[in-house]
Design an enzyme around this catalytic site. Structure first.
Site, mmCIF file in Angstrom:
data_model
loop_
_atom_site.group_PDB
_atom_site.id
_atom_site.type_symbol
_atom_site.label_atom_id
_atom_site.label_comp_id
_atom_site.label_asym_id
_atom_site.label_seq_id
_atom_site.Cartn_x
_atom_site.Cartn_y
_atom_site.Cartn_z
ATOM 1 N N LYS A 42 0.842 -1.203 0.000
ATOM 2 C CA LYS A 42 0.000 0.000 0.000
ATOM 3 C C LYS A 42 0.878 1.254 0.000
ATOM 4 C CE LYS A 42 -3.825 -2.325 2.311
ATOM 5 N NZ LYS A 42 -4.491 -2.617 3.596
ATOM 6 N N GLN A 101 -3.898 -1.445 9.969
ATOM 7 C CA GLN A 101 -3.970 -2.787 9.387
ATOM 8 C C GLN A 101 -4.473 -3.798 10.422
ATOM 9 O OE1 GLN A 101 -3.256 -3.469 6.060
ATOM 10 N NE2 GLN A 101 -4.108 -5.484 6.528
ATOM 11 N N ASP A 131 -10.271 3.369 4.833
ATOM 12 C CA ASP A 131 -10.726 1.983 4.718
ATOM 13 C C ASP A 131 -12.255 1.907 4.695
ATOM 14 O OD1 ASP A 131 -8.669 0.167 4.386
ATOM 15 O OD2 ASP A 131 -8.173 0.065 6.523
#
Ligand code: NDP
Length: 303
Positions: A53, A97, A120
């Site tokens: 990412k 994460q 997200d």
């Protein structure tokens, strides 16, 4: 009887198109939006995801930073870090994460992220907006699934869609997005009775289960669009079940493992109209949509 194999939807190519849009949008913004990825501990898969990412962010002209903390980090310390990032006006997107170490409640951490920086799309505010059909930062994998359907020219309106899996990060939001696009949606899960009867009715079938080769040809309607979200690593114990899939068998023999989806690609492609490969289908879309969300967050917050 001669049967046409399904058209394979190339997620890498579709993701490239989104990446071009992201580059162009950054050019218009006139500054590089900043994405901060937070990782706690050294889960091997998380390490690869976060590194990919951050790398992609930099490649596209965003500022991608990775914050890595020891697995022993306390929940309070992580919440304080999120708060610091929320207050930092120079940070446009924050992602934490998952999974997190046991001592940290992921819900508390997600709830702590400023919804305006929640790239997200997991914060309850953004989830609520999504289900209301209002503008929001949509979760990346589900948004990527819709883009793949659109890119392949698959008509969603009026279609019967079955989503197998009801997780908060994939199954539920993808169902909400399909509903918004006027599909008739059925959400299936581990307690669904006669699952195959439901999936066989579906013009659009989304598999988000986390079980290798779970969706067989018998479960798929002829001509359906099959989107495989699952990512599963299988080893030699799977050799027999993969024997019919030449490419995967070769990978298994060469590397000792193979990455497969939730769909039996080699067999389902003989029945379906469209199918996504694993890898190279939904995976690249997830990262591309994350970049798109970061630019959108920057634009909205700084407008
Ligand atoms: P979860 O484990 O959170 O959810 C799995 C879902 O599948 C659950 O709703 C579960 O039902 C359902 N399920 C499990 N077994 C069965 C069964 N026998 N019959 C019907 N339904 C079943 O997984 P995620 O949603 O997080 O992820 C799903 C897959 O997608 C994983 O392989 C993951 O690695 C992959 N993934 C890929 C991404 C990408 O970018 N390509 C991003 C995110 C995930 P129940 O609720 O009843 O337990």
């Amino acid at each position: 009887m001669f049967m046409m194999a399904a058209e394979t939807i190339d997620g890498k190519a579709v993701a490239k198109g989104i990446e071009d849009e992201v580059r162009a949008a950054i050019g218009e913004l006139g500054f590089a939006p900043a994405l901060v990825a937070v990782r706690v501990g050294n889960d091997a898969a998380s390490e690869i995801y976060v590194r990919n990412k951050a790398k992609k962010a930099q490649e596209l002209g965003l500022r991608g930073t990775e914050l890595i903390f020891d697995a022993s980090l306390s929940e309070a310390a992580l919440l304080a870090e999120v708060e610091r990032l929320n207050r930092d006006d120079d940070v446009d997107g924050i992602l934490v994460q998952l999974p997190l170490p046991r001592q940290i409640d992921p819900r508390k951490v997600i709830d702590a992220i400023d919804p305006a920086k929640d790239v997200d799309g997991f914060h309850p505010t953004n989830v609520g907006l999504l289900h209301l059909g209002r503008p929001t930062l949509p979760p990346c994998t589900p948004a990527g699934v819709i883009r793949l359907l659109d890119a392949a020219g698959i008509s969603i309106e009026g279609a019967r869609a079955a989503v197998v899996g009801r997780s908060d990060i994939v199954g539920k939001p993808v169902a909400a997005l399909l509903l918004q696009r006027h599909a008739t949606v059925t959400i299936c899960h581990s307690r669904t009775r006669d699952l195959a009867a439901v999936t066989r009715e579906a013009d659009i079938l989304i598999a988000a289960i986390g079980r290798p080769l779970f969706v067989t040809a018998e479960m798929v309607k002829r001509g359906a669009a099959v989107i495989d979200v699952g990512v599963n690593r299988v080893d030699a114990a799977f050799a027999e079940r993969l024997a019919h899939d030449e490419a995967k068998s070769r990978a298994l023999a060469k590397n000792g493992y193979a990455t497969v989806g939730d769909v039996d690609f080699a067999r389902v492609r003989e029945v379906a109209g469209w199918i996504t490969p694993v890898p190279g289908g939904v995976g690249p879309m997830t990262i591309a949509m994350l970049m798109k969300n970061t630019v959108a967050a920057a634009r909205r917050r700084r407008a």
